[in-house]
Design a protein around this motif. Sequence first.
Motif, PDB file in Angstrom:
ATOM      1  N   SER A  87       0.821  -1.218   0.000  1.00 56.80           N
ATOM      2  CA  SER A  87       0.000   0.000   0.000  1.00 56.80           C
ATOM      3  C   SER A  87       0.848   1.258   0.000  1.00 56.80           C
ATOM      4  O   SER A  87       0.377   2.332  -0.372  1.00 56.80           O
ATOM      5  CB  SER A  87      -0.929   0.002   1.219  1.00 56.80           C
ATOM      6  OG  SER A  87      -0.179   0.020   2.425  1.00 56.80           O
ATOM      7  N   GLN A  88       2.094   1.126   0.394  1.00 58.29           N
ATOM      8  CA  GLN A  88       3.006   2.275   0.420  1.00 58.29           C
ATOM      9  C   GLN A  88       3.640   2.520  -0.938  1.00 58.29           C
ATOM     10  O   GLN A  88       4.019   3.650  -1.259  1.00 58.29           O
ATOM     11  CB  GLN A  88       4.097   2.049   1.460  1.00 58.29           C
ATOM     12  CG  GLN A  88       4.969   3.261   1.740  1.00 58.29           C
ATOM     13  CD  GLN A  88       5.929   3.007   2.893  1.00 58.29           C
ATOM     14  OE1 GLN A  88       5.969   1.920   3.464  1.00 58.29           O
ATOM     15  NE2 GLN A  88       6.700   4.025   3.249  1.00 58.29           N
ATOM     16  N   ASP A  89       3.729   1.476  -1.737  1.00 54.60           N
ATOM     17  CA  ASP A  89       4.443   1.568  -3.007  1.00 54.60           C
ATOM     18  C   ASP A  89       3.537   1.538  -4.233  1.00 54.60           C
ATOM     19  O   ASP A  89       3.980   1.842  -5.335  1.00 54.60           O
ATOM     20  CB  ASP A  89       5.458   0.425  -3.121  1.00 54.60           C
ATOM     21  CG  ASP A  89       6.443   0.413  -1.957  1.00 54.60           C
ATOM     22  OD1 ASP A  89       6.842   1.519  -1.534  1.00 54.60           O
ATOM     23  OD2 ASP A  89       6.795  -0.671  -1.474  1.00 54.60           O
ATOM     24  N   ALA A  90       2.268   1.177  -4.048  1.00 59.18           N
ATOM     25  CA  ALA A  90       1.354   1.077  -5.188  1.00 59.18           C
ATOM     26  C   ALA A  90       1.146   2.452  -5.821  1.00 59.18           C
ATOM     27  O   ALA A  90       1.174   3.473  -5.129  1.00 59.18           O
ATOM     28  CB  ALA A  90       0.013   0.504  -4.739  1.00 59.18           C
ATOM     29  N   ARG A 184      -1.890   9.285   0.820  1.00 62.85           N
ATOM     30  CA  ARG A 184      -2.638   9.017  -0.408  1.00 62.85           C
ATOM     31  C   ARG A 184      -1.665   8.934  -1.565  1.00 62.85           C
ATOM     32  O   ARG A 184      -0.918   9.882  -1.842  1.00 62.85           O
ATOM     33  CB  ARG A 184      -3.661  10.127  -0.636  1.00 62.85           C
ATOM     34  CG  ARG A 184      -4.320  10.134  -2.024  1.00 62.85           C
ATOM     35  CD  ARG A 184      -5.228   8.950  -2.209  1.00 62.85           C
ATOM     36  NE  ARG A 184      -6.093   9.128  -3.376  1.00 62.85           N
ATOM     37  CZ  ARG A 184      -6.217   8.230  -4.357  1.00 62.85           C
ATOM     38  NH1 ARG A 184      -5.531   7.086  -4.324  1.00 62.85           N
ATOM     39  NH2 ARG A 184      -7.054   8.451  -5.361  1.00 62.85           N
ATOM     40  N   ARG A 185      -1.662   7.775  -2.244  1.00 62.15           N
ATOM     41  CA  ARG A 185      -0.847   7.610  -3.446  1.00 62.15           C
ATOM     42  C   ARG A 185      -1.774   7.727  -4.655  1.00 62.15           C
ATOM     43  O   ARG A 185      -2.805   7.067  -4.748  1.00 62.15           O
ATOM     44  CB  ARG A 185      -0.171   6.239  -3.458  1.00 62.15           C
ATOM     45  CG  ARG A 185       0.898   6.070  -2.403  1.00 62.15           C
ATOM     46  CD  ARG A 185       2.234   6.601  -2.870  1.00 62.15           C
ATOM     47  NE  ARG A 185       2.801   5.801  -3.944  1.00 62.15           N
ATOM     48  CZ  ARG A 185       3.903   6.133  -4.626  1.00 62.15           C
ATOM     49  NH1 ARG A 185       4.532   7.255  -4.347  1.00 62.15           N
ATOM     50  NH2 ARG A 185       4.363   5.346  -5.560  1.00 62.15           N
ATOM     51  N   LYS A 186      -1.392   8.589  -5.576  1.00 55.96           N
ATOM     52  CA  LYS A 186      -2.198   8.795  -6.778  1.00 55.96           C
ATOM     53  C   LYS A 186      -1.270   9.145  -7.925  1.00 55.96           C
ATOM     54  O   LYS A 186      -0.514  10.116  -7.835  1.00 55.96           O
ATOM     55  CB  LYS A 186      -3.215   9.918  -6.552  1.00 55.96           C
ATOM     56  CG  LYS A 186      -4.143  10.171  -7.725  1.00 55.96           C
ATOM     57  CD  LYS A 186      -5.100  11.314  -7.399  1.00 55.96           C
ATOM     58  CE  LYS A 186      -6.015  11.620  -8.570  1.00 55.96           C
ATOM     59  NZ  LYS A 186      -6.928  12.758  -8.278  1.00 55.96           N
ATOM     60  N   ALA A 187      -1.320   8.322  -8.965  1.00 56.64           N
ATOM     61  CA  ALA A 187      -0.439   8.518 -10.118  1.00 56.64           C
ATOM     62  C   ALA A 187       1.023   8.572  -9.690  1.00 56.64           C
ATOM     63  O   ALA A 187       1.819   9.345 -10.225  1.00 56.64           O
ATOM     64  CB  ALA A 187      -0.819   9.788 -10.881  1.00 56.64           C
ATOM     65  N   GLY A 188       1.374   7.761  -8.683  1.00 59.08           N
ATOM     66  CA  GLY A 188       2.746   7.699  -8.215  1.00 59.08           C
ATOM     67  C   GLY A 188       3.159   8.833  -7.304  1.00 59.08           C
ATOM     68  O   GLY A 188       4.295   8.858  -6.847  1.00 59.08           O
ATOM     69  N   ARG A 189       2.255   9.773  -7.014  1.00 58.79           N
ATOM     70  CA  ARG A 189       2.561  10.912  -6.137  1.00 58.79           C
ATOM     71  C   ARG A 189       1.925  10.682  -4.772  1.00 58.79           C
ATOM     72  O   ARG A 189       0.805  10.203  -4.675  1.00 58.79           O
ATOM     73  CB  ARG A 189       2.027  12.197  -6.759  1.00 58.79           C
ATOM     74  CG  ARG A 189       2.067  13.425  -5.859  1.00 58.79           C
ATOM     75  CD  ARG A 189       1.609  14.664  -6.624  1.00 58.79           C
ATOM     76  NE  ARG A 189       1.447  15.816  -5.740  1.00 58.79           N
ATOM     77  CZ  ARG A 189       0.270  16.321  -5.387  1.00 58.79           C
ATOM     78  NH1 ARG A 189      -0.852  15.767  -5.843  1.00 58.79           N
ATOM     79  NH2 ARG A 189       0.200  17.365  -4.589  1.00 58.79           N
ATOM     80  N   THR A 190       2.651  11.037  -3.714  1.00 62.41           N
ATOM     81  CA  THR A 190       2.157  10.848  -2.351  1.00 62.41           C
ATOM     82  C   THR A 190       1.808  12.186  -1.723  1.00 62.41           C
ATOM     83  O   THR A 190       2.602  13.126  -1.767  1.00 62.41           O
ATOM     84  CB  THR A 190       3.207  10.146  -1.474  1.00 62.41           C
ATOM     85  OG1 THR A 190       3.518   8.865  -2.026  1.00 62.41           O
ATOM     86  CG2 THR A 190       2.673   9.944  -0.062  1.00 62.41           C
ATOM     87  N   THR A 191       0.618  12.269  -1.157  1.00 60.04           N
ATOM     88  CA  THR A 191       0.238  13.399  -0.307  1.00 60.04           C
ATOM     89  C   THR A 191      -0.154  12.847   1.050  1.00 60.04           C
ATOM     90  O   THR A 191      -0.504  11.663   1.183  1.00 60.04           O
ATOM     91  CB  THR A 191      -0.926  14.208  -0.902  1.00 60.04           C
ATOM     92  OG1 THR A 191      -2.043  13.336  -1.123  1.00 60.04           O
ATOM     93  CG2 THR A 191      -0.525  14.857  -2.213  1.00 60.04           C
TER      94      THR A 191
END
Length: 238
Positions: A87-90, A184-191
Amino acid sequence: MTTATPPSAPKSRRLRILHGIGYLTTTLVGIQLLFIAFMVGSDWWDRRQIDLRYRESTRTHDGPLTNIGSEGLEESAALLAALPTASQDAPDSFRIVIEPSLSLHSYALSLIPANKRESSVAAEFVTLSEDACDSRAPLAMKRRTFTLSPTDYRQFASWFDAKTEGYDGSNEGVLDGTSVSFERRKAGRTTSGSGNVPDHHGELAARLLQLVKPHIKGADIPTDPSWHIAVTTKDCEN
């Protein structure tokens, strides 16, 4: 021919004394006003700095939670560590921690959609529970896995992203509120974000409970939107 009589020395001396008292009084009043202004200004400045720090700590940040540097994230980090590393890398995923104050339970959830758009979404739900009868007992961990439909996931993800993206924080908070921390991972970006602002993090918690409630049951699962479960010691009386 008459001549003017010059003022007596005692009268002149009294006038000088009165003027001196007036100057001294004015100076003292001015000093008092400056002191009051300084105290009020100092208090305002301190309050403003506190508000700015709280707003900064509660806004949405770029990067993982470890980049925020907020106090009190140690327990959140431990709960996140209990979630699947995938879940951290997806490229698309959620990692969320819910920590209600004055509660025996805290929670962590991961959501990982499959690569195919119409495939189900893998969810893992972790509960950490204190012993109501013995505060020295180690925390008990319970894991649950379930799946979400892609439609439910997309609706939640769309709402969550609209709620959190660009959120600039707030100086509002409550001591006994529900703390929410997320990555939150979205399109490879983390917020990421963390806080207990009622009209932001409180709404995140309530919406999340709506999402998972149909899939998990048990005494450790809350019904209140704040995720609070009343603490009872009736089982310890036997």
